[in-house]
Design a protein around this motif. Structure first.
Motif, PDB file in Angstrom:
ATOM      1  N   ALA A 155       0.838  -1.216   0.000  1.00 40.25           N
ATOM      2  CA  ALA A 155       0.000   0.000   0.000  1.00 40.25           C
ATOM      3  C   ALA A 155       0.864   1.255   0.000  1.00 40.25           C
ATOM      4  CB  ALA A 155      -0.948  -0.016   1.195  1.00 40.25           C
ATOM      5  N   GLY A 156       2.089   1.127  -0.500  1.00 41.95           N
ATOM      6  CA  GLY A 156       2.993   2.279  -0.532  1.00 41.95           C
ATOM      7  C   GLY A 156       2.445   3.437  -1.349  1.00 41.95           C
ATOM      8  N   TRP A 157       1.607   3.124  -2.356  1.00 43.55           N
ATOM      9  CA  TRP A 157       1.039   4.184  -3.202  1.00 43.55           C
ATOM     10  C   TRP A 157       0.228   5.188  -2.372  1.00 43.55           C
ATOM     11  CZ3 TRP A 157      -4.348   4.119  -3.171  1.00 43.55           C
ATOM     12  CH2 TRP A 157      -4.956   2.912  -2.766  1.00 43.55           C
ATOM     13  N   VAL A 158      -0.358   4.744  -1.278  1.00 46.02           N
ATOM     14  CA  VAL A 158      -1.191   5.659  -0.475  1.00 46.02           C
ATOM     15  C   VAL A 158      -0.334   6.764   0.139  1.00 46.02           C
ATOM     16  CG1 VAL A 158      -2.795   5.816   1.467  1.00 46.02           C
ATOM     17  CG2 VAL A 158      -2.757   3.747   0.065  1.00 46.02           C
ATOM     18  N   GLU A 159       0.877   6.397   0.538  1.00 49.44           N
ATOM     19  CA  GLU A 159       1.739   7.365   1.235  1.00 49.44           C
ATOM     20  C   GLU A 159       2.123   8.536   0.342  1.00 49.44           C
ATOM     21  OE1 GLU A 159       4.965   5.182   3.016  1.00 49.44           O
ATOM     22  OE2 GLU A 159       3.542   3.656   3.725  1.00 49.44           O
ATOM     23  N   TYR A 160       2.018   8.343  -0.975  1.00 51.58           N
ATOM     24  CA  TYR A 160       2.362   9.435  -1.902  1.00 51.58           C
ATOM     25  C   TYR A 160       1.158  10.291  -2.281  1.00 51.58           C
ATOM     26  CZ  TYR A 160       6.768   7.003  -2.249  1.00 51.58           C
ATOM     27  OH  TYR A 160       7.973   6.414  -1.944  1.00 51.58           O
ATOM     28  N   PHE A 186       1.222  -2.073  -7.541  1.00 54.93           N
ATOM     29  CA  PHE A 186       2.644  -1.857  -7.822  1.00 54.93           C
ATOM     30  C   PHE A 186       2.960  -1.212  -9.166  1.00 54.93           C
ATOM     31  CE2 PHE A 186       2.767  -5.249  -4.584  1.00 54.93           C
ATOM     32  CZ  PHE A 186       3.656  -4.667  -3.686  1.00 54.93           C
ATOM     33  N   ALA A 187       2.124  -1.369 -10.184  1.00 52.22           N
ATOM     34  CA  ALA A 187       2.448  -0.789 -11.500  1.00 52.22           C
ATOM     35  C   ALA A 187       2.082   0.694 -11.478  1.00 52.22           C
ATOM     36  CB  ALA A 187       1.683  -1.522 -12.606  1.00 52.22           C
ATOM     37  N   PRO A 188       3.060   1.591 -11.700  1.00 51.49           N
ATOM     38  CA  PRO A 188       2.817   3.030 -11.490  1.00 51.49           C
ATOM     39  C   PRO A 188       1.587   3.575 -12.220  1.00 51.49           C
ATOM     40  CG  PRO A 188       5.148   2.620 -11.804  1.00 51.49           C
ATOM     41  CD  PRO A 188       4.452   1.311 -12.057  1.00 51.49           C
ATOM     42  N   ARG A 189       1.388   3.212 -13.489  1.00 50.93           N
ATOM     43  CA  ARG A 189       0.242   3.776 -14.223  1.00 50.93           C
ATOM     44  C   ARG A 189      -1.072   3.400 -13.551  1.00 50.93           C
ATOM     45  NH1 ARG A 189      -3.676   5.521 -15.274  1.00 50.93           N
ATOM     46  NH2 ARG A 189      -4.747   5.913 -17.259  1.00 50.93           N
ATOM     47  N   GLU A 195      -5.775   5.298  -6.565  1.00 54.87           N
ATOM     48  CA  GLU A 195      -5.850   6.630  -5.950  1.00 54.87           C
ATOM     49  C   GLU A 195      -7.211   7.276  -6.238  1.00 54.87           C
ATOM     50  OE1 GLU A 195      -1.102   7.363  -6.745  1.00 54.87           O
ATOM     51  OE2 GLU A 195      -2.538   8.853  -7.477  1.00 54.87           O
ATOM     52  N   ALA A 196      -7.652   7.161  -7.489  1.00 55.12           N
ATOM     53  CA  ALA A 196      -8.949   7.752  -7.858  1.00 55.12           C
ATOM     54  C   ALA A 196     -10.085   7.038  -7.124  1.00 55.12           C
ATOM     55  CB  ALA A 196      -9.152   7.651  -9.370  1.00 55.12           C
ATOM     56  N   PHE A 197      -9.978   5.717  -7.000  1.00 53.41           N
ATOM     57  CA  PHE A 197     -11.090   4.957  -6.406  1.00 53.41           C
ATOM     58  C   PHE A 197     -11.243   5.272  -4.915  1.00 53.41           C
ATOM     59  CE2 PHE A 197     -13.174   0.712  -5.376  1.00 53.41           C
ATOM     60  CZ  PHE A 197     -14.388   1.076  -5.936  1.00 53.41           C
ATOM     61  N   VAL A 198     -10.134   5.306  -4.172  1.00 53.17           N
ATOM     62  CA  VAL A 198     -10.275   5.583  -2.731  1.00 53.17           C
ATOM     63  C   VAL A 198     -10.808   7.001  -2.509  1.00 53.17           C
ATOM     64  CG1 VAL A 198      -8.595   3.888  -1.915  1.00 53.17           C
ATOM     65  CG2 VAL A 198      -7.802   6.192  -2.477  1.00 53.17           C
ATOM     66  N   GLN A 199     -10.427   7.937  -3.378  1.00 53.11           N
ATOM     67  CA  GLN A 199     -10.949   9.301  -3.216  1.00 53.11           C
ATOM     68  C   GLN A 199     -12.446   9.368  -3.536  1.00 53.11           C
ATOM     69  OE1 GLN A 199      -8.019  12.626  -4.359  1.00 53.11           O
ATOM     70  NE2 GLN A 199      -7.165  10.816  -5.344  1.00 53.11           N
ATOM     71  N   LEU A 200     -12.860   8.588  -4.532  1.00 53.02           N
ATOM     72  CA  LEU A 200     -14.305   8.535  -4.831  1.00 53.02           C
ATOM     73  C   LEU A 200     -15.076   7.935  -3.662  1.00 53.02           C
ATOM     74  CD1 LEU A 200     -14.567   7.298  -8.535  1.00 53.02           C
ATOM     75  CD2 LEU A 200     -15.622   9.373  -7.592  1.00 53.02           C
ATOM     76  N   LEU A 201     -14.552   6.821  -3.110  1.00 53.87           N
ATOM     77  CA  LEU A 201     -15.241   6.158  -1.999  1.00 53.87           C
ATOM     78  C   LEU A 201     -15.327   7.098  -0.803  1.00 53.87           C
ATOM     79  CD1 LEU A 201     -13.688   2.550  -2.168  1.00 53.87           C
ATOM     80  CD2 LEU A 201     -15.890   3.321  -3.063  1.00 53.87           C
ATOM     81  N   GLU A 202     -14.236   7.793  -0.542  1.00 57.30           N
ATOM     82  CA  GLU A 202     -14.199   8.722   0.595  1.00 57.30           C
ATOM     83  C   GLU A 202     -15.207   9.854   0.385  1.00 57.30           C
ATOM     84  OE1 GLU A 202     -12.487   7.593   2.960  1.00 57.30           O
ATOM     85  OE2 GLU A 202     -11.413   9.106   4.101  1.00 57.30           O
ATOM     86  N   ALA A 203     -15.220  10.405  -0.838  1.00 54.13           N
ATOM     87  CA  ALA A 203     -16.137  11.519  -1.131  1.00 54.13           C
ATOM     88  C   ALA A 203     -17.591  11.073  -1.036  1.00 54.13           C
ATOM     89  CB  ALA A 203     -15.838  12.064  -2.531  1.00 54.13           C
ATOM     90  N   PRO A 380      -7.062  -2.893 -14.869  1.00 56.46           N
ATOM     91  CA  PRO A 380      -5.724  -2.281 -14.875  1.00 56.46           C
ATOM     92  C   PRO A 380      -4.788  -2.893 -15.908  1.00 56.46           C
ATOM     93  CG  PRO A 380      -6.023  -3.671 -12.917  1.00 56.46           C
ATOM     94  CD  PRO A 380      -7.366  -3.549 -13.588  1.00 56.46           C
ATOM     95  N   GLN A 381      -4.907  -4.191 -16.127  1.00 53.75           N
ATOM     96  CA  GLN A 381      -4.008  -4.835 -17.088  1.00 53.75           C
ATOM     97  C   GLN A 381      -4.380  -4.435 -18.518  1.00 53.75           C
ATOM     98  OE1 GLN A 381      -1.232  -6.020 -16.811  1.00 53.75           O
ATOM     99  NE2 GLN A 381      -0.793  -7.688 -18.230  1.00 53.75           N
ATOM    100  N   CYS A 382      -5.675  -4.423 -18.843  1.00 57.74           N
ATOM    101  CA  CYS A 382      -6.088  -3.942 -20.172  1.00 57.74           C
ATOM    102  C   CYS A 382      -5.585  -2.517 -20.382  1.00 57.74           C
ATOM    103  CB  CYS A 382      -7.614  -3.935 -20.301  1.00 57.74           C
ATOM    104  SG  CYS A 382      -8.385  -5.551 -20.324  1.00 57.74           S
ATOM    105  N   LEU A 383      -5.732  -1.683 -19.362  1.00 57.97           N
ATOM    106  CA  LEU A 383      -5.341  -0.278 -19.500  1.00 57.97           C
ATOM    107  C   LEU A 383      -3.851  -0.158 -19.808  1.00 57.97           C
ATOM    108  CD1 LEU A 383      -6.264   2.702 -19.238  1.00 57.97           C
ATOM    109  CD2 LEU A 383      -5.497   2.602 -16.871  1.00 57.97           C
TER     110      LEU A 383
END
Ligand code: SF4
Ligand code: SF4
Length: 411
Positions: A155-160, A186-189, A195-203, A380-383
């Motif tokens: 979950a390192g992506w959250v810290e950024y 883990f895949a940066p893209r 990031e978008a999904f957790v912000q939507l859920l939070e909002a 995510p893989q298709c994207l």
């Protein structure tokens, strides 16, 4: 390198009545080849679905046909060799994304895709899994992810994230668990999808949690490699983590994770809903918990194989896109059950990335021909795969499109 089994007996695979009936039904018409994206780009008969199945057909005939039994009794059976296994390893792991298009095309109703999983099981059991998939297995066993990154970085992506709350979305109890998956973690893209999904859920005021380091690979890549037995500890651990959180819903942005949970976890979690993100977003939009602003672009939608044809989710992503004011959906002719394949499923990217690129370029060409300004997908893989093949054509996950429309992330 395949194990040499020249002097051994045939593999002890279970060929039950259902498999026998499927194999008997094949009339060798070859129609399935016309549906296969790898056959379309490689063009060799050996990568046609019916030839990929031939290993299973041969074992079946040797074991169960009269001629096969007589040959065995006389010691004349043609045994599989290491060269046979190496060839079928190539056809099945380097040129098959388990997209399941062949099953849809077969006029005899044969579940070709399901049988191809059995071929993979046989190859793995015989020591003929590709070396990179053995490395993947070691990574998953050591660090609980397919890449071999340290498990504590999951979950390192959250810290950024600037927007992350002090608890970093880690709550001991929650109604919903967001299971992120290896690629998105883990895949940066694709971290941008999370990031978008957790912000939507939070909002939207959703009571949810991540599992963080407590999340392990779902096991889908191991199952695709014919190694379901090796995934059992992961399955038990992930299911226990959801139970410990008290969640009644698990939501996935990755269709492969969702499919794996539906098929291998559901019996451990009775009453727990297993939803793709598009299904939850549709509910939240309908409840008025996400407000959508205009997105004045045309999109074509790519059905991910594991979400649509195999996973049965066709309409929620489309309804979510159509709920966005001014967004124009331009459909490609090959969609829904006949949807295109990005080429990147079924572990093939770990074995033959050049084949994935060839399929992805073919698919992007068909999607671009719709004239849509942008590509939307829900995996995510298709994207990743389609964006890399798209030559700068804008590509977004539907979660990202909704997050932009809702104003929780910038354009
Ligand atoms: S389309 Fe069906 S019947 Fe025809 S070759 Fe393929 S699997 Fe066999
Ligand atoms: S599952 Fe897809 S890639 Fe594999 S043989 Fe069938 S059509 Fe081809």
């Amino acid at each position: 390198m395949a194990t040499d089994i020249k002097n051994t007996t045939l593999p002890k695979i279970p060929i039950g009545g259902w498999v026998a009936a499927q194999l008997e039904a094949c009339v060798r018409c070859g129609i399935c080849a016309g549906a296969c994206p790898f056959y379309a780009v490689l063009g060799t008969p050996q990568v046609s679905p019916v030839w990929k199945l031939e290993l299973l057909q041969r074992l079946y005939r040797q074991r169960h046909s009269l001629v096969g039994r007589i040959a065995a009794a006389l010691g004349l059976e043609k045994r599989l060799t290491a060269a046979d296994l190496a060839a079928w390893q190539e056809y099945n792991f380097a040129a098959c994304s388990t997209c399941n298009r062949c099953s849809m095309a077969c006029p005899m109703g044969i579940a070709v895709g399901q049988l191809l999983h059995q071929v993979r099981d046989i190859l793995a059991e015989q020591g003929a899994a590709p070396e990179n998939l053995l490395k993947m297995k070691a990574s998953v066993q050591a660090e609980k992810n397919v890449f071999g990154y340290p498990a504590y970085e999951r979950a390192g992506w959250v810290e950024y994230m600037d927007a992350a709350p002090p608890d970093l979305y880690m709550r001991s109890q929650a109604e919903i668990v967001y299971f992120v998956g290896c690629v998105t973690s883990f895949a940066p893209r694709t971290q941008r999808i999370a990031e978008a999904f957790v912000q939507l859920l939070e909002a939207a005021g959703v009571n949810f949690t991540l599992l963080g380091e407590g999340e392990a690979c779902c096991g889908f890549p191991l199952r695709s490699a014919g190694m379901l037995a090796e995934a059992q500890a992961l399955i038990q651990a992930n299911a226990a983590a959801v139970q410990a959180a008290g969640a009644r819903t698990v939501v996935f942005t990755c269709p492969a994770c969702r499919l794996m949970w539906l098929e291998e976890y559901a019996r451990l979690l009775p009453g727990v809903r297993l939803l793709h993100a598009s299904e939850l977003l549709e509910e939240l939009i309908a409840e008025g918990r996400i407000q959508l602003q205009p997105v004045a672009h045309s999109f074509t939608y790519h059905d991910p194989c594991d979400l649509a044809r195999t996973g049965g989710v066709y309409d929620p992503p489309r309804r979510v896109l159509q709920a966005i004011p001014e967004l124009r959906l331009v459909e490609v002719s090959e969609r829904r059950e006949n949807g295109l394949c990005c080429g990147g499923g079924g572990d093939v990217e770990m074995v033959a990335p050049h084949n994935v690129r060839a399929v992805a370029q073919q698919t992007v060409g068909k999607l671009k021909a719709t004239g849509a300004e942008r590509l939307a997908t829900a995996c995510p893989q298709c994207l990743r795969v389609l964006e890399q093949a798209g030559g700068g054509w804008p590509a977004l996950d539907i979660v990202e499109i909704v997050a932009r429309s809702a104003g929780v992330v910038d354009e």
